[in-house]
Design a protein around this motif. Structure first.
Motif, mmCIF file in Angstrom:
data_model
loop_
_atom_site.group_PDB
_atom_site.id
_atom_site.type_symbol
_atom_site.label_atom_id
_atom_site.label_comp_id
_atom_site.label_asym_id
_atom_site.label_seq_id
_atom_site.Cartn_x
_atom_site.Cartn_y
_atom_site.Cartn_z
ATOM 1 N N TYR A 11 -18.092 8.861 8.367
ATOM 2 C CA TYR A 11 -17.295 8.036 7.476
ATOM 3 C C TYR A 11 -16.633 9.026 6.531
ATOM 4 C CZ TYR A 11 -20.371 4.278 9.153
ATOM 5 O OH TYR A 11 -21.083 3.402 9.931
ATOM 6 N N ASN A 14 -18.610 12.131 5.459
ATOM 7 C CA ASN A 14 -20.045 11.838 5.550
ATOM 8 C C ASN A 14 -20.462 11.647 7.017
ATOM 9 O OD1 ASN A 14 -22.622 11.001 5.087
ATOM 10 N ND2 ASN A 14 -22.076 9.116 3.997
ATOM 11 N N ALA A 16 -22.612 10.394 9.746
ATOM 12 C CA ALA A 16 -23.664 9.372 9.889
ATOM 13 C C ALA A 16 -24.464 9.587 11.167
ATOM 14 C CB ALA A 16 -23.047 7.982 9.880
ATOM 15 N N PRO A 34 -35.387 7.144 7.488
ATOM 16 C CA PRO A 34 -35.229 6.771 6.077
ATOM 17 C C PRO A 34 -33.879 6.100 5.828
ATOM 18 C CG PRO A 34 -35.415 9.184 6.356
ATOM 19 C CD PRO A 34 -35.419 8.593 7.713
ATOM 20 N N ASN A 35 -33.704 5.552 4.633
ATOM 21 C CA ASN A 35 -32.422 4.946 4.273
ATOM 22 C C ASN A 35 -31.299 5.950 4.501
ATOM 23 O OD1 ASN A 35 -34.038 3.345 1.534
ATOM 24 N ND2 ASN A 35 -33.307 2.374 3.360
ATOM 25 N N GLY A 36 -30.238 5.472 5.114
ATOM 26 C CA GLY A 36 -29.060 6.320 5.301
ATOM 27 C C GLY A 36 -29.154 7.291 6.463
ATOM 28 N N SER A 37 -30.186 7.146 7.317
ATOM 29 C CA SER A 37 -30.336 8.114 8.420
ATOM 30 C C SER A 37 -29.428 7.792 9.609
ATOM 31 C CB SER A 37 -31.802 8.186 8.870
ATOM 32 O OG SER A 37 -32.279 6.904 9.188
ATOM 33 N N GLY A 38 -28.811 6.619 9.620
ATOM 34 C CA GLY A 38 -27.840 6.299 10.675
ATOM 35 C C GLY A 38 -28.245 5.176 11.620
ATOM 36 N N LYS A 39 -29.332 4.471 11.310
ATOM 37 C CA LYS A 39 -29.843 3.433 12.218
ATOM 38 C C LYS A 39 -28.815 2.304 12.435
ATOM 39 C CE LYS A 39 -33.394 2.566 9.525
ATOM 40 N NZ LYS A 39 -33.103 3.488 8.385
ATOM 41 N N THR A 40 -28.322 1.752 11.323
ATOM 42 C CA THR A 40 -27.369 0.635 11.437
ATOM 43 C C THR A 40 -26.101 1.088 12.139
ATOM 44 O OG1 THR A 40 -28.241 -0.483 9.496
ATOM 45 C CG2 THR A 40 -25.980 -0.998 10.084
ATOM 46 N N THR A 41 -25.644 2.288 11.803
ATOM 47 C CA THR A 41 -24.427 2.810 12.436
ATOM 48 C C THR A 41 -24.626 2.886 13.949
ATOM 49 O OG1 THR A 41 -23.912 4.065 10.441
ATOM 50 C CG2 THR A 41 -22.818 4.769 12.470
ATOM 51 N N GLN A 74 -27.929 -6.511 10.045
ATOM 52 C CA GLN A 74 -28.794 -6.400 8.868
ATOM 53 C C GLN A 74 -28.611 -7.623 7.967
ATOM 54 O OE1 GLN A 74 -28.176 -2.844 6.420
ATOM 55 N NE2 GLN A 74 -30.216 -2.218 7.040
ATOM 56 N N GLU A 151 -33.510 -4.411 11.281
ATOM 57 C CA GLU A 151 -34.502 -4.849 10.289
ATOM 58 C C GLU A 151 -34.870 -6.325 10.459
ATOM 59 O OE1 GLU A 151 -34.264 -3.325 6.434
ATOM 60 O OE2 GLU A 151 -33.326 -1.477 7.063
ATOM 61 N N HIS A 182 -37.402 0.870 8.587
ATOM 62 C CA HIS A 182 -37.950 2.090 7.995
ATOM 63 C C HIS A 182 -39.430 1.879 7.667
ATOM 64 C CE1 HIS A 182 -35.679 -0.127 4.877
ATOM 65 N NE2 HIS A 182 -36.860 -0.091 4.297
HETATM 66 N N1 LIG Z 1 -18.960 1.574 5.907
HETATM 67 C C1 LIG Z 1 -19.364 2.753 5.470
HETATM 68 N N2 LIG Z 1 -18.540 3.545 4.760
HETATM 69 C C2 LIG Z 1 -18.930 4.774 4.325
HETATM 70 N N3 LIG Z 1 -20.148 5.313 4.569
HETATM 71 C C3 LIG Z 1 -21.012 4.567 5.269
HETATM 72 C C4 LIG Z 1 -20.679 3.258 5.756
HETATM 73 N N4 LIG Z 1 -21.743 2.770 6.431
HETATM 74 C C5 LIG Z 1 -22.709 3.708 6.371
HETATM 75 N N5 LIG Z 1 -22.263 4.785 5.682
HETATM 76 C C6 LIG Z 1 -23.033 6.025 5.439
HETATM 77 O O1 LIG Z 1 -23.488 6.509 6.701
HETATM 78 C C7 LIG Z 1 -24.817 6.985 6.615
HETATM 79 C C8 LIG Z 1 -25.705 6.202 7.563
HETATM 80 O O2 LIG Z 1 -25.774 4.867 7.101
HETATM 81 P P1 LIG Z 1 -26.537 3.710 7.901
HETATM 82 O O3 LIG Z 1 -26.301 2.421 7.190
HETATM 83 O O4 LIG Z 1 -26.163 3.781 9.333
HETATM 84 O O5 LIG Z 1 -28.056 4.181 7.723
HETATM 85 P P2 LIG Z 1 -29.405 3.348 7.894
HETATM 86 O O6 LIG Z 1 -30.385 4.303 8.488
HETATM 87 O O7 LIG Z 1 -29.149 2.088 8.623
HETATM 88 O O8 LIG Z 1 -29.792 3.056 6.390
HETATM 89 P P3 LIG Z 1 -30.670 1.839 5.765
HETATM 90 O O9 LIG Z 1 -32.094 2.039 6.220
HETATM 91 O O10 LIG Z 1 -30.515 2.052 4.299
HETATM 92 O O11 LIG Z 1 -30.067 0.549 6.246
HETATM 93 C C9 LIG Z 1 -25.219 6.867 5.142
HETATM 94 O O12 LIG Z 1 -24.968 8.105 4.521
HETATM 95 C C10 LIG Z 1 -24.273 5.801 4.612
HETATM 96 O O13 LIG Z 1 -24.015 6.012 3.239
#
Ligand SMILES: Nc1ncnc2c1ncn2[C@@H]1O[C@H](COP(=O)(O)OP(=O)(O)OP(=O)(O)O)[C@@H](O)[C@H]1O
Length: 280
Positions: A11, A14, A16, A34-41, A74, A151, A182
């Motif tokens: 992104y 950043n 992901a 952990p939070n922000g590790s890229g799971k949702t992406t 999510q 989740e 997580h």
């Molecule tokens: N739409 C977006 N725009 C900019 N950055 C994004 C966007 N979505 C995710 N990110 C960034 O991409 C990285 C991965 O995010 P992602 O949501 O995939 O992680 P996650 O493991 O699912 O986190 P969580 O457990 O908090 O849901 C993070 O650094 C997040 O800030």
């Protein structure tokens, strides 16, 4: 089988996901990180909602776009004015389930999440946990080629969390299921394979049993007094006990043998995510 190859996604600056590779068979996978590790992406890319910058996802030699995907985002929303039945019928239409099969399919998935009594109620009458269960139910409609749950147990009470685990453990599904979380507890007893993401990279793929070996010889339990006397790098996993408190830590230093403990799955996961604790 679904093959995920060289997936990259950023992104802006950043990163992901950084070169993610995996193969999904008909098993239950726990996607941890952990939070922000890229799971949702990653789940959004597999579901087709988000485009990767690089890489491919292949479903049985075809593009993933041709697969039928059950996806729980999510944040799962409902049309408040529809009944639970109508909401699921809407998903049946999207999934092209023939009209004659809809009622039976809807009843079946509602029973699996213990919502059958709510079938004629308005969605606005559902609690947050019930909406989550409705979200899980819709992923199982039709004949999905893969189910992606982001989740799924967020907001579920203890009883429903256990019921959800039982659904996953009860049978062999003819498709892969990927559960992102997580919370190790959510996946340790239900998943065949754990995949751990850290800063967009896969750092572990293997069984829940094997992950604990990553913390072997790194888990110690100290008294409160001993804990407050240490100054080396460590990670505090938990504090237990009422009067006499035990401090369970992960570290790379070699401590008193009598303080050493057998690792548990959570220790293995935390060591992977937080460790190592010395300069490498
Ligand atoms: N739409 C977006 N725009 C900019 N950055 C994004 C966007 N979505 C995710 N990110 C960034 O991409 C990285 C991965 O995010 P992602 O949501 O995939 O992680 P996650 O493991 O699912 O986190 P969580 O457990 O908090 O849901 C993070 O650094 C997040 O800030």
């Amino acid at each position: 089988m679904i093959t995920i190859q060289n997936i990259k996604k950023s992104y802006k600056k950043n990163v992901a996901l950084d070169d993610v590779n995996m193969t999904l068979e008909n098993k239950v996978y726990g996607l941890l990180g952990p939070n922000g590790s890229g799971k949702t992406t990653l789940l959004r890319i597999i579901s087709g909602l988000l485009k990767a910058d690089h890489g491919s996802i292949v479903f049985q030699d075809k593009s993933i776009q041709e697969a039928s995907i059950g996806y729980l985002p999510q944040k799962f929303g409902v049309f408040k004015e529809l009944s639970v039945y109508e909401q699921l019928e809407y998903y049946c239409i999207l999934k092209k389930i023939p009209q004659l099969q809809r009622k039976e399919s809807i009843q079946e998935v509602l029973e699996s999440v213990n919502l059958e009594d709510m079938i004629n109620r308005h969605c606005k009458e559902l609690s947050g946990g019930m909406v989550r269960r409705l979200g899980i139910a819709q992923t199982f409609l039709g004949n999905p080629d893969i189910i992606l749950l982001d989740e799924p147990s967020a907001g579920l009470d203890v009883e429903e969390r256990l019921r959800f685990k039982r659904i996953l453990s009860a049978k062999d599904f003819p498709f892969p299921i990927v559960i992102s979380t997580h919370i190790v507890e959510d996946v340790e007893s239900t998943c065949d394979i754990l995949i751990v993401l850290k800063k967009g990279k896969i750092i572990y793929t293997g069984t829940p049993e094997d992950i604990l070996n990553h913390a072997r010889n790194h888990v110690y339990e100290l008294s409160e007094k001993d804990y407050h006397s240490i100054s080396f790098p460590h990670y505090l996993v938990k504090i237990s006990g009422e009067k006499q408190k035990n401090y369970r830590i992960l570290c790379d230093d070699i401590l008193n043998e009598s303080w050493k403990r057998e690792p548990e799955i959570e220790d293995g996961y935390m060591y992977l995510v937080k460790g190592p604790f010395h300069e490498v």
